[in-house]
Design an enzyme around this catalytic site. Structure first.
Site, PDB file in Angstrom:
ATOM      1  N   LYS A 175     -65.357  86.353   1.472  1.00 31.76           N
ATOM      2  CA  LYS A 175     -65.316  84.942   1.064  1.00 31.76           C
ATOM      3  C   LYS A 175     -66.180  84.079   1.978  1.00 31.76           C
ATOM      4  CE  LYS A 175     -64.108  81.002  -0.762  1.00 31.76           C
ATOM      5  NZ  LYS A 175     -62.739  80.529  -0.959  1.00 31.76           N
ATOM      6  N   LYS A 246     -63.837  73.091   6.544  1.00 37.03           N
ATOM      7  CA  LYS A 246     -62.873  74.028   7.125  1.00 37.03           C
ATOM      8  C   LYS A 246     -63.349  75.472   6.958  1.00 37.03           C
ATOM      9  CE  LYS A 246     -59.747  75.509   4.610  1.00 37.03           C
ATOM     10  NZ  LYS A 246     -59.533  76.678   3.715  1.00 37.03           N
TER      11      LYS A 246
END
Length: 309
Positions: A175, A246
């Site tokens: 990811k 983030k």
């Protein structure tokens, strides 16, 4: 025919709500929990059951999914007071679909494993539209037998499901590689539009030609309508920039562990940081990830968005 396993879902935000709904529509018994009780009521009205918290859910569901905004929230759900570790039992599986640092996945996987609970890290790509349509890309790390047991559920949620190995955290590394591509491409698109505007080009024509060749992409297709119509914030195509910042923090941390101290990702992360610092205290809702266009408008001294704020 064997009875279907009861599935728990924790975190009913932009991604978790449609994913839990898709599992429910696929005929699985689903138990849900969220800190926002109105979201829970929405799915209860559609046939789900409600749990008061992660520990209670762990007493009722054999496979528990979560989609949460931060590493701290994942740690609280998995191993905090009233968490899955407290209420769980051997033979259960915890599938976290958030995007958090791989070392956190590894640590939680070890803690749960000591109790006989398998953990899969299964972050996703495809956004809100993919979550609603059940066409997400899902990247999974964890023991192969746990993955195979969860494959039918994951295939309800995603169009492409890839298992990256037995190590918890492997899916998260995949990811983060995806988020490198996303972040850099968003920055490149914003820069290209600001450059084109400064050069006096018609941006509608420019976008069409970009779409026709090797610069074409899903990011271009998703974001260009909002930009060209001047309503980027209304479209909210990519979600708040705080979430991608983030994710890029996770990328930078992982690179540092690999001995890489500088990269394109560092630069994009820092640009998001600049925008977020500018927004602090000014906005109730963070700007969309395509908000880099605001930064590039200032750098090039142009107005790409008709309604730029």
């Amino acid at each position: 025919m064997p009875e279907k396993e009861t599935i728990g879902y924790i975190g009913l935000g932009n991604m978790g709500m449609p994913m839990a709904r898709n599992l429910l529509r696929a005929g699985y018994p689903v138990v849900v929990h969220d800190i926002d009780s109105s979201r829970v009521r929405t799915l209860v009205d559609e046939g789900a059951a409600a749990a008061g918290g992660p520990a209670e859910m762990a007493s009722r569901a054999s496979v528990i999914f979560s989609s949460l905004p931060t590493a701290n929230s994942v740690e609280d759900v998995a191993a905090g007071p009233g968490g899955i570790l407290e209420g769980g039992r051997a033979g259960q599986i915890y599938v976290d679909m958030s995007t958090i640092p791989p070392p956190v996945c590894e640590r939680l996987g070890a803690l749960l494993g000591d109790r006989g609970i398998d953990m899969l890290d299964a972050p996703v790509t495809g956004g809100k539209a993919g979550a609603a349509a059940g066409t997400l890309g899902i990247m999974v790390g964890g023991r192969p037998d746990a993955f195979e047991r969860c494959r039918p559920f994951l295939e309800v949620l995603g169009g492409v499901v890839q298992h990256f190995g037995a190590a918890v955290g492997a899916g998260m590394h995949a990811k983060l590689a995806n988020q490198i591509m996303v972040g850099v491409h968003l920055a490149a698109f914003a820069e290209a539009l600001a450059y084109g505007k400064r050069a006096g080009l018609d941006l509608h024509m420019l976008v069409e030609i970009l779409k026709s060749g090797r610069a074409g992409s899903e990011i271009l297709n998703v974001n260009s309508p909002g930009i060209l119509d001047g309503n980027l914030e209304e479209v909210g195509a990519m979600g708040p920039m705080t979430l991608l910042r983030k994710d890029l923090d996770c990328v930078v941390e992982s690179m540092a562990a690999m001995g890489v101290e500088r990269s394109l990702s560092h630069g994009v992360r820092d640009m998001y940081g600049q925008l977020i610092d500018e927004d602090r205290g000014k906005r109730e809702v963070a700007r969309d990830c395509m908000g880099l266009i605001y930064l590039y408008q200032n750098r090039f001294g142009v107005e790409v968005l008709r309604d730029a704020q």
